[in-house]
Enzyme design. Sequence first.
Site, short mmCIF file in Angstrom:
data_model
loop_
_atom_site.label_atom_id
_atom_site.label_comp_id
_atom_site.label_asym_id
_atom_site.label_seq_id
_atom_site.Cartn_x
_atom_site.Cartn_y
_atom_site.Cartn_z
N ASP A 99 14.11 29.82 6.45
CA ASP A 99 15.30 30.08 7.27
C ASP A 99 15.28 31.54 7.71
O ASP A 99 15.13 32.44 6.88
CB ASP A 99 16.57 29.78 6.48
CG ASP A 99 17.80 29.68 7.36
OD1 ASP A 99 17.64 29.50 8.59
OD2 ASP A 99 18.92 29.75 6.84
N HIS A 106 25.41 37.69 14.47
CA HIS A 106 25.64 37.16 13.12
C HIS A 106 25.21 38.16 12.05
O HIS A 106 25.94 38.39 11.08
CB HIS A 106 24.88 35.85 12.95
CG HIS A 106 24.96 35.30 11.55
ND1 HIS A 106 26.12 34.78 11.02
CD2 HIS A 106 24.02 35.21 10.57
CE1 HIS A 106 25.90 34.39 9.78
NE2 HIS A 106 24.64 34.63 9.47
N ARG A 115 28.31 44.26 3.18
CA ARG A 115 28.04 45.69 2.96
C ARG A 115 28.98 46.50 3.84
O ARG A 115 28.58 47.04 4.88
CB ARG A 115 26.56 46.00 3.29
CG ARG A 115 25.56 45.24 2.45
CD ARG A 115 24.11 45.63 2.81
NE ARG A 115 23.81 45.38 4.21
CZ ARG A 115 23.44 44.19 4.70
NH1 ARG A 115 23.33 43.16 3.88
NH2 ARG A 115 23.19 44.03 5.98
N GLU A 167 26.56 26.95 8.61
CA GLU A 167 25.87 27.80 9.58
C GLU A 167 25.22 26.90 10.62
O GLU A 167 24.40 26.04 10.28
CB GLU A 167 24.82 28.68 8.90
CG GLU A 167 25.45 29.73 8.00
CD GLU A 167 24.46 30.75 7.46
OE1 GLU A 167 24.91 31.83 7.03
OE2 GLU A 167 23.24 30.48 7.49
N GLU A 169 22.66 26.05 13.27
CA GLU A 169 21.32 26.56 13.52
C GLU A 169 20.48 25.55 14.30
O GLU A 169 20.85 24.39 14.45
CB GLU A 169 20.62 26.89 12.20
CG GLU A 169 21.39 27.84 11.30
CD GLU A 169 20.57 28.36 10.13
OE1 GLU A 169 19.31 28.29 10.20
OE2 GLU A 169 21.18 28.82 9.15
N ASP A 199 22.99 24.86 7.79
CA ASP A 199 22.63 25.52 6.54
C ASP A 199 23.92 25.77 5.75
O ASP A 199 24.56 26.80 5.87
CB ASP A 199 21.91 26.84 6.84
CG ASP A 199 21.54 27.60 5.59
OD1 ASP A 199 21.33 26.95 4.55
OD2 ASP A 199 21.45 28.84 5.65
N ARG A 203 29.61 31.01 -0.08
CA ARG A 203 29.69 32.45 0.15
C ARG A 203 30.03 33.25 -1.11
O ARG A 203 29.59 34.40 -1.24
CB ARG A 203 30.72 32.76 1.25
CG ARG A 203 30.41 32.14 2.60
CD ARG A 203 29.09 32.62 3.14
NE ARG A 203 28.87 32.11 4.50
CZ ARG A 203 27.75 32.27 5.20
NH1 ARG A 203 26.74 32.92 4.66
NH2 ARG A 203 27.64 31.79 6.41
N GLN A 206 26.80 33.31 -3.01
CA GLN A 206 25.88 34.17 -2.25
C GLN A 206 26.24 35.64 -2.41
O GLN A 206 25.36 36.49 -2.59
CB GLN A 206 25.92 33.78 -0.77
CG GLN A 206 25.01 34.63 0.11
CD GLN A 206 25.21 34.36 1.59
OE1 GLN A 206 26.10 33.61 1.99
NE2 GLN A 206 24.36 34.94 2.42
N TYR A 210 23.50 38.16 -3.88
CA TYR A 210 22.83 38.57 -2.64
C TYR A 210 21.99 39.83 -2.79
O TYR A 210 20.92 39.95 -2.19
CB TYR A 210 23.89 38.76 -1.55
CG TYR A 210 23.36 39.03 -0.17
CD1 TYR A 210 22.77 38.01 0.57
CD2 TYR A 210 23.46 40.29 0.40
CE1 TYR A 210 22.30 38.24 1.85
CE2 TYR A 210 22.99 40.54 1.68
CZ TYR A 210 22.41 39.51 2.40
OH TYR A 210 21.95 39.74 3.66
N LYS A 219 22.52 29.04 -1.14
CA LYS A 219 22.00 28.36 0.05
C LYS A 219 21.21 27.09 -0.27
O LYS A 219 21.07 26.22 0.59
CB LYS A 219 21.05 29.32 0.80
CG LYS A 219 21.71 30.56 1.36
CD LYS A 219 22.42 30.24 2.66
CE LYS A 219 22.80 31.50 3.40
NZ LYS A 219 23.30 31.22 4.75
N THR A 223 20.85 21.40 2.98
CA THR A 223 20.64 21.74 4.38
C THR A 223 20.56 20.42 5.14
O THR A 223 19.74 19.56 4.80
CB THR A 223 19.34 22.53 4.59
OG1 THR A 223 19.38 23.73 3.82
CG2 THR A 223 19.13 22.87 6.06
N THR A 308 21.92 31.48 11.67
CA THR A 308 23.18 31.17 12.35
C THR A 308 23.16 31.63 13.80
O THR A 308 22.78 32.76 14.11
CB THR A 308 24.36 31.84 11.62
OG1 THR A 308 24.34 31.45 10.27
CG2 THR A 308 25.67 31.44 12.25
N GLU A 322 32.48 34.28 9.66
CA GLU A 322 32.67 35.14 10.83
C GLU A 322 33.95 34.77 11.56
O GLU A 322 34.68 35.65 12.03
CB GLU A 322 31.50 34.99 11.79
CG GLU A 322 30.16 35.47 11.26
CD GLU A 322 29.06 35.13 12.23
OE1 GLU A 322 28.79 35.93 13.15
OE2 GLU A 322 28.45 34.05 12.07
#
Length: 370
Positions: A99, A106, A115, A167, A169, A199, A203, A206, A210, A219, A223, A308, A322
Amino acid sequence: MSWGLDNLPYGVFSRRGESPRVGVRYGDSVLDLAAALHDEVFAAPSLNPFMARGRSAWHDTRTLIRNKLDSDRSVTGPHLVPLEQVRLHMPFEVADYVDFYCSLEHASNVGKIFRPDTDGLTPNWRHLPIGYHGRSGTVVVSGTPVTRPHGQLGAGRFGPSAKLDIEAELGFVVGVPSEMGSPAGPLEEHVFGVTLLNDWSARDIQGWEYVPLGPFLGKSFATSISPWVTPLEALPRVPGRPQDPAPLDYLRRREDWGLDISVEVSINDEVVSRPPYSGMYWTPDQMLAHMTVNGASLRTGDLFASGTISGPRREERGSLIELTWNGSDPIKLPGGETRTFLENGDTVTIRATAGDLTLGEVSGTVRQVT
């Protein structure tokens, strides 16, 4: 939108009491290719044997199917099976799954969320298409329920994800392998076609795992892909998005591999987003080049995804994290319901069109964790 002669996506179907086999979608029917073309490669329960035949066979077969459907319906008609009489299966056996992270919007949005002290992009993002290896064993066909995953949610905390996301995709399906130690050749020599892909993403899991590992358990639980694989040959191509700085030579585009595809995301039949694929920063030829430049091989059935699909406007964002950034503007559904992340029982459906063609849909319903 059209399921006509310019489309003809491949899939795997079965009728009650019969074994799965390869067919092509035409209108509201599936053409039984083994019977119509008298070719036993299509009696297989996956597209892999046919995809391994290569680009010339793909083109010649597509031309033959179009000609027969257009001018020889006395031959093909008896082998057109109404969709309501069939069950659709996984269209191919997934070998490896990668992926990518190819949307500038995104990457910027999610980067700022995870971050917040940065501008979102990592220092390498504009220099290479970032990707990660996923789990091919949890790639499932549209309609398969998705169980809410468990995982670590923070220090000393374990339980079901409370921030289940999607997500939107596009997935690219490899037909022709490449040898280990040699970079892959041109995209059209290896990639058979495309499929819609969701996907699913936890969150909260993740976010905790991460840094510094990147995507893993947040993740890898599911899928979803569409049951239809649209031949690469059928898709309208446009120039790729300008890139600054210019990529290294092995990543420089030799052809136009931007794809003019419009995506639609809905939750419980309410459209919540319309992401444009044509705005993706990294194109599939660049993904393929980067994935194999170190000598990694390709196998028939490899799947690599775009990451995404998101555009610059809020209504073009392809993930809930988002769309509902900071939870200040939740998604409004019919009946007054709102969503920041997915609830049990929610059904997510991703559809896409390319000009007058439809790429079908991928759908999944969130199931209560047991």
